[in-house]
Motif scaffolding. Sequence first.
Motif, short mmCIF file in Angstrom:
data_model
loop_
_atom_site.label_atom_id
_atom_site.label_comp_id
_atom_site.label_asym_id
_atom_site.label_seq_id
_atom_site.Cartn_x
_atom_site.Cartn_y
_atom_site.Cartn_z
N ALA A 63 93.21 83.30 19.09
CA ALA A 63 92.28 84.41 19.36
C ALA A 63 91.00 83.90 20.01
CB ALA A 63 91.95 85.14 18.07
N VAL A 64 90.46 82.78 19.50
CA VAL A 64 89.24 82.21 20.07
C VAL A 64 89.48 81.73 21.50
CG1 VAL A 64 87.59 80.30 19.89
CG2 VAL A 64 88.25 81.57 17.85
N ASP A 65 90.62 81.11 21.72
CA ASP A 65 90.95 80.63 23.07
C ASP A 65 91.04 81.80 24.06
OD1 ASP A 65 90.99 78.03 22.25
OD2 ASP A 65 93.18 77.91 22.02
N LYS A 66 91.65 82.90 23.61
CA LYS A 66 91.77 84.07 24.48
C LYS A 66 90.40 84.69 24.74
CE LYS A 66 94.27 88.34 25.28
NZ LYS A 66 95.36 89.25 24.86
N LEU A 67 89.58 84.70 23.69
CA LEU A 67 88.24 85.27 23.84
C LEU A 67 87.43 84.47 24.85
CD1 LEU A 67 86.29 87.43 22.85
CD2 LEU A 67 85.62 85.90 21.00
N LYS A 68 87.54 83.14 24.79
CA LYS A 68 86.83 82.29 25.75
C LYS A 68 87.32 82.55 27.18
CE LYS A 68 85.75 78.40 22.68
NZ LYS A 68 86.03 76.97 22.38
N GLU A 69 88.62 82.74 27.31
CA GLU A 69 89.22 82.93 28.63
C GLU A 69 88.78 84.25 29.27
OE1 GLU A 69 93.68 83.19 30.70
OE2 GLU A 69 93.46 82.81 28.54
N TYR A 70 88.64 85.28 28.43
CA TYR A 70 88.33 86.61 28.96
C TYR A 70 86.91 87.09 28.67
CZ TYR A 70 93.30 87.15 29.96
OH TYR A 70 94.57 86.99 30.46
N ALA A 71 86.06 86.21 28.18
CA ALA A 71 84.69 86.60 27.82
C ALA A 71 83.94 87.16 29.03
CB ALA A 71 83.94 85.41 27.24
N GLY A 107 94.37 97.19 13.95
CA GLY A 107 93.33 96.48 13.23
C GLY A 107 92.20 96.03 14.13
N VAL A 108 91.15 95.50 13.51
CA VAL A 108 90.02 94.96 14.25
C VAL A 108 89.47 93.77 13.49
CG1 VAL A 108 88.37 96.52 13.12
CG2 VAL A 108 87.80 95.52 15.33
N VAL A 109 89.00 92.77 14.23
CA VAL A 109 88.39 91.59 13.62
C VAL A 109 87.13 91.26 14.41
CG1 VAL A 109 89.79 90.01 15.02
CG2 VAL A 109 88.75 89.20 12.90
N SER A 110 86.07 90.90 13.71
CA SER A 110 84.80 90.61 14.38
C SER A 110 84.74 89.15 14.80
CB SER A 110 83.62 90.93 13.46
OG SER A 110 83.56 90.00 12.39
N TYR A 111 83.92 88.89 15.79
CA TYR A 111 83.73 87.52 16.27
C TYR A 111 83.14 86.66 15.15
CZ TYR A 111 82.23 83.67 19.27
OH TYR A 111 82.05 82.43 19.82
N ARG A 112 82.30 87.26 14.32
CA ARG A 112 81.70 86.53 13.20
C ARG A 112 82.79 86.04 12.24
NH1 ARG A 112 80.40 87.86 8.04
NH2 ARG A 112 78.60 86.82 7.08
N ASP A 113 83.77 86.91 11.97
CA ASP A 113 84.86 86.52 11.07
C ASP A 113 85.67 85.36 11.64
OD1 ASP A 113 84.18 88.44 9.20
OD2 ASP A 113 85.50 89.96 10.07
N LEU A 114 85.84 85.36 12.95
CA LEU A 114 86.57 84.27 13.60
C LEU A 114 85.82 82.94 13.47
CD1 LEU A 114 87.88 85.91 16.91
CD2 LEU A 114 89.13 85.50 14.79
N LEU A 115 84.49 83.01 13.59
CA LEU A 115 83.69 81.79 13.55
C LEU A 115 83.76 81.10 12.19
CD1 LEU A 115 80.41 82.75 15.48
CD2 LEU A 115 82.15 81.11 16.18
N ILE A 116 83.81 81.89 11.11
CA ILE A 116 83.78 81.29 9.78
C ILE A 116 85.17 81.08 9.19
CG2 ILE A 116 81.49 82.27 9.30
CD1 ILE A 116 82.80 84.43 7.67
N ALA A 117 86.21 81.52 9.91
CA ALA A 117 87.57 81.39 9.42
C ALA A 117 88.17 80.04 9.79
CB ALA A 117 88.45 82.51 9.98
#
Length: 455
Positions: free
Chosen positions: A156-164, A184-194
């Motif tokens: 998810a983080v890799d995809k977010l970086k690619e399409y930011a 569903g939905v997930v916040s960027y904050r949740d990704l950072l601490i997961a």
Amino acid sequence: MVANMTEDQLLVLIIKYLKEAKKSAFQQILDELHPYDVAQLYKGLPEKHHHKFITFLTPDQIADLIQELDHDMQVEILHKLGIERSSKVMDLMDNDDLADLLNELSIDKIQEFLDVMKKEDSQHIQSLMSYPADTAGGLMTNQFVWIHADQTVRQAVDKLKEYAHFSENIYYLYVINEEKQLVGVVSYRDLLIADMHEVIEDLMFNRVVSVHVDDDQEEVAQTIERYDFIAVPVVDNRNKLLGIITVDDAIDVFIKEANEDIEKLSASGKDIDFHTKATTAAVRRLPWLVLLLFIGLVSGSIISGFEATLEQVVALIFFMPMIAGMTGNTGTQSLAVVVRGIVTTNVDRKTTFKLILRELRVGIIIGVACGVLISLIAFLWQDQNIYLGLVVGASLLVTLIVGTLAGTIIPLLLYRFGVDPAVASGPLITTLNDIFSLMIYFGIATAFLHKLVGL
């Protein structure tokens, strides 16, 4: 360099660099400015410098500039750029802003621009343009990042970086299934601490707040305000994720709706601003004013009907404007409260009852306070005649209660029957309350006429 410079100083410097063709120095200034500030500089420039200003900008800067300008200036820039360069700029604009811009052009011009755009972008824009401008579909952008529930946080983080750079919002990632339905939905904050190996399904919120593509823009803005969202997803009847609406668009809706309500409350007519021609503004205002003129004739008829009372008690004339003015004012205040509440609150039967009861209490409190005060004034002013004081005080008490209720109930009734409550404009409420106050005032005075004749 520009940190402590005023807008006028910046404008002088920009004009100097344009005249001297110092493109590098020009860019150094713009690199330190927000797109909004660049747009303000463009607006402040004499028109003869507009074309050169545009030629000094990069396509990215032009795209940012266009999105900060009103429609007329946007079209002006597109014409200055020409079709080929405009298409490059349009490819860099947010799709929702571009759709709004093209919707204001002629059909031939729209097709001309769409033909030179990338095929995929052109299809996206046409899809957005197919929705009414005042609906969720008309507000949404299809530039967002989606993921699948079985992906890991790392993926998810890799995809977010690619399409930011492509996404208009990176704070939320929306989770869809194979049929592109929102699950569903997930916040960027949740990704950072997961943990990077965690699966999205274990992190995401399953109960997603969304809006329907056909929802009115006011409902969308209220949803974003109610939940303090930065963005909200837009779905169709099958819960398929179509796009997102960001908080900046919600703010624009609130401002637009507030301006429209203010125009209606003042009966000034729609679409009147600093640039509207006098004849156009007059034509747009006339229908309301003519209607109010005829309604106002009723006030004259009421006064004429109580001519005998006025002839016997001339002192009543002195208090008549005060009673009418206060009643109209309190009705307009209640109207403003109701219209603002309808925009920001879900108005059901319980809320309606509570609001009417609250405004009734308000009317009683201010009516008693003002009624007692004016009774004392009238009593002392007219040789301590208690009956004049009672007539004026009682009239003001009743009219303030009636005026408050009129300003509350009329817009609520209009809203109940699907009519914009702001149509119950301030002047209309004021005029109706004039009629109510005169009837009450002279009615009470006539009832006590035998006590007042001695004045």
